[in-house]
Scaffold this motif. Sequence first.
Motif, PDB file in Angstrom:
ATOM      1  N   MET A  96       0.833  -1.208   0.000  1.00 48.80           N
ATOM      2  CA  MET A  96       0.000   0.000   0.000  1.00 48.80           C
ATOM      3  C   MET A  96       0.868   1.258   0.000  1.00 48.80           C
ATOM      4  O   MET A  96       1.868   1.319   0.721  1.00 48.80           O
ATOM      5  CB  MET A  96      -0.930   0.006   1.222  1.00 48.80           C
ATOM      6  N   PRO A  97       0.515   2.265  -0.797  1.00 49.83           N
ATOM      7  CA  PRO A  97       1.288   3.517  -0.806  1.00 49.83           C
ATOM      8  C   PRO A  97       1.362   4.137   0.588  1.00 49.83           C
ATOM      9  O   PRO A  97       0.343   4.294   1.262  1.00 49.83           O
ATOM     10  CB  PRO A  97       0.496   4.409  -1.766  1.00 49.83           C
ATOM     11  N   ALA A  98       2.561   4.487   1.003  1.00 52.85           N
ATOM     12  CA  ALA A  98       2.757   5.061   2.343  1.00 52.85           C
ATOM     13  C   ALA A  98       2.122   6.432   2.471  1.00 52.85           C
ATOM     14  O   ALA A  98       1.920   6.936   3.581  1.00 52.85           O
ATOM     15  CB  ALA A  98       4.245   5.138   2.662  1.00 52.85           C
ATOM     16  N   GLU A  99       1.799   7.060   1.348  1.00 57.93           N
ATOM     17  CA  GLU A  99       1.149   8.377   1.377  1.00 57.93           C
ATOM     18  C   GLU A  99      -0.286   8.293   1.892  1.00 57.93           C
ATOM     19  O   GLU A  99      -0.862   9.301   2.303  1.00 57.93           O
ATOM     20  CB  GLU A  99       1.134   9.005  -0.019  1.00 57.93           C
ATOM     21  N   ASP A 101      -3.625   7.679   4.171  1.00 57.66           N
ATOM     22  CA  ASP A 101      -3.938   7.975   5.564  1.00 57.66           C
ATOM     23  C   ASP A 101      -3.623   6.755   6.426  1.00 57.66           C
ATOM     24  O   ASP A 101      -3.781   5.609   5.990  1.00 57.66           O
ATOM     25  CB  ASP A 101      -5.423   8.335   5.684  1.00 57.66           C
ATOM     26  N   ILE A 102      -3.221   6.975   7.654  1.00 56.30           N
ATOM     27  CA  ILE A 102      -2.804   5.878   8.526  1.00 56.30           C
ATOM     28  C   ILE A 102      -3.921   4.874   8.779  1.00 56.30           C
ATOM     29  O   ILE A 102      -3.671   3.678   8.997  1.00 56.30           O
ATOM     30  CB  ILE A 102      -2.235   6.407   9.865  1.00 56.30           C
ATOM     31  N   GLU A 103      -5.187   5.305   8.724  1.00 55.09           N
ATOM     32  CA  GLU A 103      -6.293   4.377   8.935  1.00 55.09           C
ATOM     33  C   GLU A 103      -6.355   3.332   7.820  1.00 55.09           C
ATOM     34  O   GLU A 103      -6.704   2.167   8.061  1.00 55.09           O
ATOM     35  CB  GLU A 103      -7.616   5.126   9.050  1.00 55.09           C
ATOM     36  N   ALA A 104      -6.021   3.731   6.604  1.00 56.71           N
ATOM     37  CA  ALA A 104      -5.960   2.775   5.496  1.00 56.71           C
ATOM     38  C   ALA A 104      -4.797   1.808   5.699  1.00 56.71           C
ATOM     39  O   ALA A 104      -4.921   0.601   5.449  1.00 56.71           O
ATOM     40  CB  ALA A 104      -5.811   3.508   4.168  1.00 56.71           C
ATOM     41  N   LEU A 105      -3.665   2.321   6.161  1.00 58.27           N
ATOM     42  CA  LEU A 105      -2.506   1.474   6.427  1.00 58.27           C
ATOM     43  C   LEU A 105      -2.804   0.477   7.547  1.00 58.27           C
ATOM     44  O   LEU A 105      -2.355  -0.675   7.503  1.00 58.27           O
ATOM     45  CB  LEU A 105      -1.299   2.337   6.803  1.00 58.27           C
ATOM     46  N   LYS A 106      -3.574   0.896   8.520  1.00 57.18           N
ATOM     47  CA  LYS A 106      -3.963  -0.001   9.608  1.00 57.18           C
ATOM     48  C   LYS A 106      -4.884  -1.108   9.100  1.00 57.18           C
ATOM     49  O   LYS A 106      -4.755  -2.273   9.503  1.00 57.18           O
ATOM     50  CB  LYS A 106      -4.636   0.806  10.728  1.00 57.18           C
ATOM     51  N   ALA A 107      -5.787  -0.752   8.196  1.00 55.45           N
ATOM     52  CA  ALA A 107      -6.661  -1.770   7.590  1.00 55.45           C
ATOM     53  C   ALA A 107      -5.827  -2.796   6.827  1.00 55.45           C
ATOM     54  O   ALA A 107      -6.071  -4.006   6.903  1.00 55.45           O
ATOM     55  CB  ALA A 107      -7.675  -1.104   6.665  1.00 55.45           C
ATOM     56  N   GLN A 108      -4.817  -2.305   6.095  1.00 55.48           N
ATOM     57  CA  GLN A 108      -3.932  -3.201   5.357  1.00 55.48           C
ATOM     58  C   GLN A 108      -3.143  -4.102   6.301  1.00 55.48           C
ATOM     59  O   GLN A 108      -2.945  -5.291   6.030  1.00 55.48           O
ATOM     60  CB  GLN A 108      -2.968  -2.383   4.494  1.00 55.48           C
ATOM     61  N   ALA A 109      -2.712  -3.564   7.429  1.00 57.58           N
ATOM     62  CA  ALA A 109      -1.945  -4.338   8.401  1.00 57.58           C
ATOM     63  C   ALA A 109      -2.766  -5.496   8.958  1.00 57.58           C
ATOM     64  O   ALA A 109      -2.279  -6.628   9.074  1.00 57.58           O
ATOM     65  CB  ALA A 109      -1.462  -3.436   9.540  1.00 57.58           C
TER      66      ALA A 109
END
Length: 357
Positions: A96-99, A101-109
């Motif tokens: 996932m692109p690091a750009e 929002d952190i909530e999207a990154l958390k969903a990916q995690a």
Amino acid sequence: MQRVNVSIQLKKMVLAIIGSMIIMILLAVIIVGIGSKSGSIINSKGIINKFNLNNNNIVLKNVKGETNIKVFLTEQDKVVDMSLEDYVRGVVSGEMPAEFDIEALKAQAVAARTYALSHMEKLGGSTCTISKDKGADICDTVHCQVYKTKEGRFNDWPKKNAEEYWAKITEAVKQTAGEVITYDGSIIKSPYYFSMSSGRTENAADVFSMDVPYLKSVDSSQDKSLKDFQTIKKYTYNELANIINSKYPKAGVTSKKLSSQMIIKETTSGGGSVKKIALGSIVITGPQYREMLNLKSSNFTFKFNSKDVEIITKGYGHDVGMSQYGAGAMAKGGSNYKQILTHYYQGVKIEKIDDIK
């Protein structure tokens, strides 16, 4: 009188013992479950627990030691035994692109962690077919999940942003530590995700021919406003006819009749991707046509112009599960990671198991 008292006391003792035995038997049935199913889940400290499941009654048994996963690094042709949370961080950075929002990154995690657990052999998971002969649980490619080392990721990112991006991903993984996606009390086996939807995701039954209750078609209309949502490839009639006949000699299409020989026969009930398409004398699947022309998805239509054919494609990927760019758009709009996950995976829960012995 004393004999009577002794007799009464003996009866009380017998009844108490019988009562205790009945309670112990009932507790054993309630805790272990009859005909229970096996599975696995992780707590927030990174300790894997094995459990038996029957009617949502779960008993956990801690697996001693640090939780590691065996990852096959394809380019280096070697297996690395690493911390599960380190692996998840590498997947988030690779998928996932690091750009975002952190909530999207958390969903990916959470999705990445869930996928990893369902492929760990020591927990009864199904190991990756590429990695199995190597003695690993999972590989580092799109066949499973793209995993990137810190060094590899830093080489790809702009130097000025690398530290910031890595810290952001690390925080996303840390804030969701031990969280997994469950359905009906058990960790899900297919937390599929993909790049960008066609505006609506697909039912797994349409794409993978398996009816998975949490992989149902849902709205993802926010994807329509994204860059590269729609892509167009152009071919002359001769070019396209030659490509088709080269790949499928029995098709027998011609440049002059291509507009009447290339016909979409069936689409999915969810996102409208192509299921079957007629090519002259044969019928192939939408994914086969996509592969032949290297299209971004199976959601495509045609436009027959005077000199060429336009193939218009929507979205990017197989369209089942979580749209990563859709998750990014939802997070940007204010949704948190749990809202994102429960939207794309229907009827699931995000669970964290703590301190259960």
